[in-house]
Design a protein around this motif. Structure first.
Motif, PDB file in Angstrom:
ATOM      1  N   ALA A 157     -20.693 -53.187  26.440  1.00 23.03           N
ATOM      2  CA  ALA A 157     -20.045 -53.248  27.743  1.00 23.03           C
ATOM      3  C   ALA A 157     -18.739 -52.483  27.628  1.00 23.03           C
ATOM      4  CB  ALA A 157     -19.790 -54.696  28.168  1.00 23.03           C
ATOM      5  N   GLY A 158     -18.317 -51.852  28.724  1.00 24.05           N
ATOM      6  CA  GLY A 158     -17.085 -51.075  28.667  1.00 24.05           C
ATOM      7  C   GLY A 158     -16.729 -50.512  30.024  1.00 24.05           C
ATOM      8  N   VAL A 172     -17.800 -45.704  28.085  1.00 23.46           N
ATOM      9  CA  VAL A 172     -16.967 -45.866  26.897  1.00 23.46           C
ATOM     10  C   VAL A 172     -16.876 -47.339  26.497  1.00 23.46           C
ATOM     11  CG1 VAL A 172     -14.722 -45.394  25.846  1.00 23.46           C
ATOM     12  CG2 VAL A 172     -15.584 -43.907  27.688  1.00 23.46           C
ATOM     13  N   THR A 173     -17.238 -47.628  25.266  1.00 22.53           N
ATOM     14  CA  THR A 173     -17.044 -48.954  24.692  1.00 22.53           C
ATOM     15  C   THR A 173     -15.937 -48.863  23.656  1.00 22.53           C
ATOM     16  OG1 THR A 173     -19.373 -49.536  24.961  1.00 22.53           O
ATOM     17  CG2 THR A 173     -18.100 -50.843  23.409  1.00 22.53           C
ATOM     18  N   TYR A 179     -15.335 -47.341  18.736  1.00 18.18           N
ATOM     19  CA  TYR A 179     -15.809 -46.693  19.957  1.00 18.18           C
ATOM     20  C   TYR A 179     -17.306 -46.399  19.915  1.00 18.18           C
ATOM     21  CZ  TYR A 179     -11.107 -45.803  21.760  1.00 18.18           C
ATOM     22  OH  TYR A 179      -9.841 -45.950  22.269  1.00 18.18           O
ATOM     23  N   ARG A 180     -17.908 -46.445  21.100  1.00 23.35           N
ATOM     24  CA  ARG A 180     -19.238 -45.892  21.335  1.00 23.35           C
ATOM     25  C   ARG A 180     -19.155 -45.133  22.647  1.00 23.35           C
ATOM     26  NH1 ARG A 180     -24.807 -48.205  23.601  1.00 23.35           N
ATOM     27  NH2 ARG A 180     -23.528 -47.840  25.447  1.00 23.35           N
ATOM     28  N   LEU A 181     -19.776 -43.956  22.708  1.00 25.68           N
ATOM     29  CA  LEU A 181     -19.607 -43.086  23.860  1.00 25.68           C
ATOM     30  C   LEU A 181     -20.933 -42.478  24.298  1.00 25.68           C
ATOM     31  CD1 LEU A 181     -17.747 -41.426  25.801  1.00 25.68           C
ATOM     32  CD2 LEU A 181     -17.606 -39.718  23.964  1.00 25.68           C
ATOM     33  N   ALA A 182     -21.177 -42.528  25.605  1.00 25.82           N
ATOM     34  CA  ALA A 182     -22.298 -41.801  26.205  1.00 25.82           C
ATOM     35  C   ALA A 182     -21.717 -40.811  27.209  1.00 25.82           C
ATOM     36  CB  ALA A 182     -23.263 -42.753  26.899  1.00 25.82           C
ATOM     37  N   ILE A 183     -22.062 -39.538  27.057  1.00 27.48           N
ATOM     38  CA  ILE A 183     -21.626 -38.492  27.994  1.00 27.48           C
ATOM     39  C   ILE A 183     -22.826 -38.122  28.844  1.00 27.48           C
ATOM     40  CG2 ILE A 183     -20.589 -36.216  28.240  1.00 27.48           C
ATOM     41  CD1 ILE A 183     -19.455 -36.479  25.451  1.00 27.48           C
ATOM     42  N   ILE A 196     -25.845 -37.377  26.044  1.00 24.42           N
ATOM     43  CA  ILE A 196     -25.863 -37.680  24.609  1.00 24.42           C
ATOM     44  C   ILE A 196     -25.139 -38.995  24.361  1.00 24.42           C
ATOM     45  CG2 ILE A 196     -24.893 -37.004  22.378  1.00 24.42           C
ATOM     46  CD1 ILE A 196     -25.530 -34.159  22.980  1.00 24.42           C
ATOM     47  N   LEU A 197     -25.717 -39.790  23.474  1.00 26.48           N
ATOM     48  CA  LEU A 197     -25.109 -41.040  23.034  1.00 26.48           C
ATOM     49  C   LEU A 197     -24.614 -40.881  21.607  1.00 26.48           C
ATOM     50  CD1 LEU A 197     -24.650 -44.179  23.322  1.00 26.48           C
ATOM     51  CD2 LEU A 197     -26.945 -44.435  22.334  1.00 26.48           C
ATOM     52  N   THR A 198     -23.366 -41.247  21.369  1.00 22.66           N
ATOM     53  CA  THR A 198     -22.832 -41.274  20.002  1.00 22.66           C
ATOM     54  C   THR A 198     -22.482 -42.709  19.671  1.00 22.66           C
ATOM     55  OG1 THR A 198     -20.564 -40.827  20.772  1.00 22.66           O
ATOM     56  CG2 THR A 198     -21.912 -38.947  20.149  1.00 22.66           C
ATOM     57  N   THR A 199     -22.996 -43.201  18.564  1.00 22.61           N
ATOM     58  CA  THR A 199     -22.851 -44.604  18.228  1.00 22.61           C
ATOM     59  C   THR A 199     -22.902 -44.793  16.720  1.00 22.61           C
ATOM     60  OG1 THR A 199     -23.740 -46.819  18.694  1.00 22.61           O
ATOM     61  CG2 THR A 199     -25.341 -45.033  18.421  1.00 22.61           C
TER      62      THR A 199
END
Length: 260
Positions: A157-158, A172-173, A179-183, A196-199
């Protein structure tokens, strides 16, 4: 004979009043019960039973609902009516660091989304879950919450950033600096977003390994149900899900560069 503080009748009255306040807030904000459940990170069944008076609100559930709604519902806290009279806690414009978007300009993004990404644990498999986006008045920005994941302990959640400069949407979490980020792209005419998801992926033992993968979201109609969880090639909905996720890179919405 006096009535004790733990009189069941008082408890039932308190629970009924809480249910009434929550129903009023849902109606005032024009959100669905599913959206509130997703943002509060509780099950829809738990919320429905509490609102129907079939079970009492636990303190943990109440705290999650208060955090999602941005108001205090417990005795001794700020009343819902007083909160409404006082107006928004923050302006209906997101901070500059999130793109300074106005609430009225992003209502189209609010809703529930089928979310797809490759499975990290099953080669060739896909992972499907829900992402709910709605306005968080206590923070003055859009927020998102995941639900329906088979690995629910990893649900995220973010907040949502939407800067005009890039024209992209960022989920953005940030949990204690992690951090976790989806653009994501802006939605297509079909209501789909790709990116893209970066996790962090679970590695050996307790090790966490940085990972990136394509991701796709499709806005769901009210009441629409979809298949969630691990999706493998032997399942009937695999083909459609795979085709949708493939558009992330096949449609040049996102690029994954590897050394040749």
């Amino acid at each position: 004979m006096t009535t004790s503080a733990t009189d069941p009748t008082d408890a039932e009255t308190d629970s009924a009043e809480l249910a009434r306040l929550v129903r009023e807030e849902i109606a005032r904000r024009r959100i669905s019960r599913q959206a509130l459940a997703d943002m509060a990170r509780i099950s829809l069944s738990t919320l429905e039973k509490a609102l129907a008076g079939k079970r009492s609100f636990t303190l943990a559930t109440l705290l999650r609902i208060e955090d999602a709604l941005g108001v205090s519902l417990r005795p001794g806290g700020e009343s819902l009516a007083a909160s409404a009279m006082a107006g928004p806690i923050v302006p209906d414009v997101a901070p500059d660091t999130m793109g300074a978007y106005a609430r009225s300009a992003v209502t189209w993004l609010e809703g529930r989304y089928l979310t797809l990404r490759p499975s990290f644990g099953t080669p060739g498999g896909l992972f499907a879950y829900l992402t709910t986006v709605c306005w968080m008045p206590e923070k003055g920005c859009l927020g998102f919450a995941e639900s329906g994941r088979s690995d629910s302990r990893f649900e995220q959640a973010g907040h949502v950033s939407m800067p005009n400069l890039s024209g992209h949407i960022y989920l953005v979490t940030n949990e204690q600096g992690q951090y976790r980020l989806a653009i994501l792209s802006r939605p297509t005419i079909e209501g789909q977003m790709f990116g893209i998801l970066t996790t962090l992926e679970v590695g050996s033992g307790s090790q966490l390994v940085p990972a990136a993968a394509p991701i796709a979201l499709r806005k769901l109609a009210d009441g629409e149900n979809v298949e969630l969880g691990l999706v493998t090639a032997d399942m009937g909905h695999f083909s459609g899900y795979s085709e949708m996720l493939g558009r992330a890179t096949g449609g040049d919405f996102a690029r994954l560069h590897l050394p040749s």
